[in-house]
Design an enzyme around this catalytic site. Sequence first.
Site, PDB file in Angstrom:
ATOM      1  N   ASP A 236      47.782  18.326 -24.207  1.00 26.13           N
ATOM      2  CA  ASP A 236      46.488  18.704 -23.610  1.00 26.13           C
ATOM      3  C   ASP A 236      45.546  19.360 -24.609  1.00 26.13           C
ATOM      4  O   ASP A 236      44.334  19.395 -24.375  1.00 26.13           O
ATOM      5  CB  ASP A 236      46.695  19.681 -22.432  1.00 26.13           C
TER       6      ASP A 236
ATOM      7  N   ARG B  10      45.421  17.821 -17.924  1.00 30.44           N
ATOM      8  CA  ARG B  10      45.383  18.901 -16.934  1.00 30.44           C
ATOM      9  C   ARG B  10      43.933  19.363 -16.741  1.00 30.44           C
ATOM     10  O   ARG B  10      43.073  18.550 -16.445  1.00 30.44           O
ATOM     11  CB  ARG B  10      46.308  20.041 -17.320  1.00 30.44           C
TER      12      ARG B  10
ATOM     13  N   GLU C  49      42.420  13.419 -15.720  1.00 28.73           N
ATOM     14  CA  GLU C  49      43.062  13.599 -14.403  1.00 28.73           C
ATOM     15  C   GLU C  49      42.523  14.817 -13.663  1.00 28.73           C
ATOM     16  O   GLU C  49      42.544  14.891 -12.450  1.00 28.73           O
ATOM     17  CB  GLU C  49      44.570  13.745 -14.584  1.00 28.73           C
TER      18      GLU C  49
ATOM     19  N   VAL D  69      53.012   7.526 -20.404  1.00 28.06           N
ATOM     20  CA  VAL D  69      53.010   6.699 -21.618  1.00 28.06           C
ATOM     21  C   VAL D  69      52.375   7.491 -22.759  1.00 28.06           C
ATOM     22  O   VAL D  69      52.815   7.426 -23.906  1.00 28.06           O
ATOM     23  CB  VAL D  69      52.224   5.382 -21.386  1.00 28.06           C
TER      24      VAL D  69
END
Length: 345
Positions: free
Chosen positions: A128, A172, A224, A276
């Site tokens: 992240d 995140r 996301e 992935v």
Amino acid sequence: MRIGVLTGGGDCPGLNAAIRAIVRKGVDLYGHVVIGFRDGWRGVLENQTTELTLESTRGIIHRGGTILGSSRTNPYQDGQDGAPRVRDNMQSLHLDGLIAIGGEDTLGVANKLSEAGVNVIGLPKTIDNDLGGTDMTFGFDTAVQVATDAIDRLHTTAESHHRVLILEVMGRHAGWIALWSGLAGGADVILIPEKPFDIDEVCAAIQHRHETKGRYASIVVVAEGATPKAGTLSVLGSGEVDAFGHARLGGIGDALAREIESRTGYETRAIVLGHVQRGGTPTAFDRVLSTRFGVAAIDSVHDGAFGQMVALRCGKVVRVPLRDATDELKLVDEELYDVARVFFG
Ligand code: F6P
């Protein structure tokens, strides 16, 4: 010295390179003993260990994942205090210190333990790239490369079918992976948590490409954790949370695809890159950064510099207070987003 090592939280490419570096310098040059704990903080709480030797860590620099395993176990979950069990297990193993390799959750635990008097050194990792205190974490470069390769492939199939393709990537609550891979992959729209989006504007940008530029294929990269502006689009979450209270993310890509197709009439599909982008071999950059962090971490233990985290600052590996890791989330910089906006629509 006898030193414990754990890898916690989401795995990422580069973890094994870091472990290898810790053992190579710790055992070979310092003559220390290195004990690995299984599956993050769970192994520390349950005393699940394996000795890490030169032999057991040979030839792993290129391997993804972590030979120790990982978990999202939280010694402080639901208000419990894990420090006594951690301390007792370290004493039973005669450990002089602990190297915690992890992201915001793992290092947040490390910081609490350090404040409780446990000898801990933090080694930052996460795809992240959202950890404060360090310019970059390893795992990020590999995730960006995997996502960029995916975007390159999506361009050809989008153009063949004149479609809008939406790639949902991880990250995140920060948009680093989406912004870097979207820029590198020539995405036409990039949606990140730091910039709540207006679905009308997204559709207008895509329609602009089709109607004024004769470009009938578009690529949208969405993090996301990206969210619509209040009142513009309803997106249902899973409702699940992990041991650290993080909501399980995912689903924004499909919601966007349905909305864009119904509003524009353009054939639209969503692709979720998922784990992935966390698997497989690390890039050379991540192998080098994780190796540098591993060497710096064992040096820190050797020097007794506990309560610190190794970090990358302006190209140099330095030590910063562990609390810097979790004080605040590192969000994408505006300047880079402004560069990316040049290519939207
Ligand atoms: O923190 C790394 C990460 O990959 C996030 O980008 C993502 O939201 C999360 O872990 C997924 O966690 P899990 O693998 O436990 O589902």
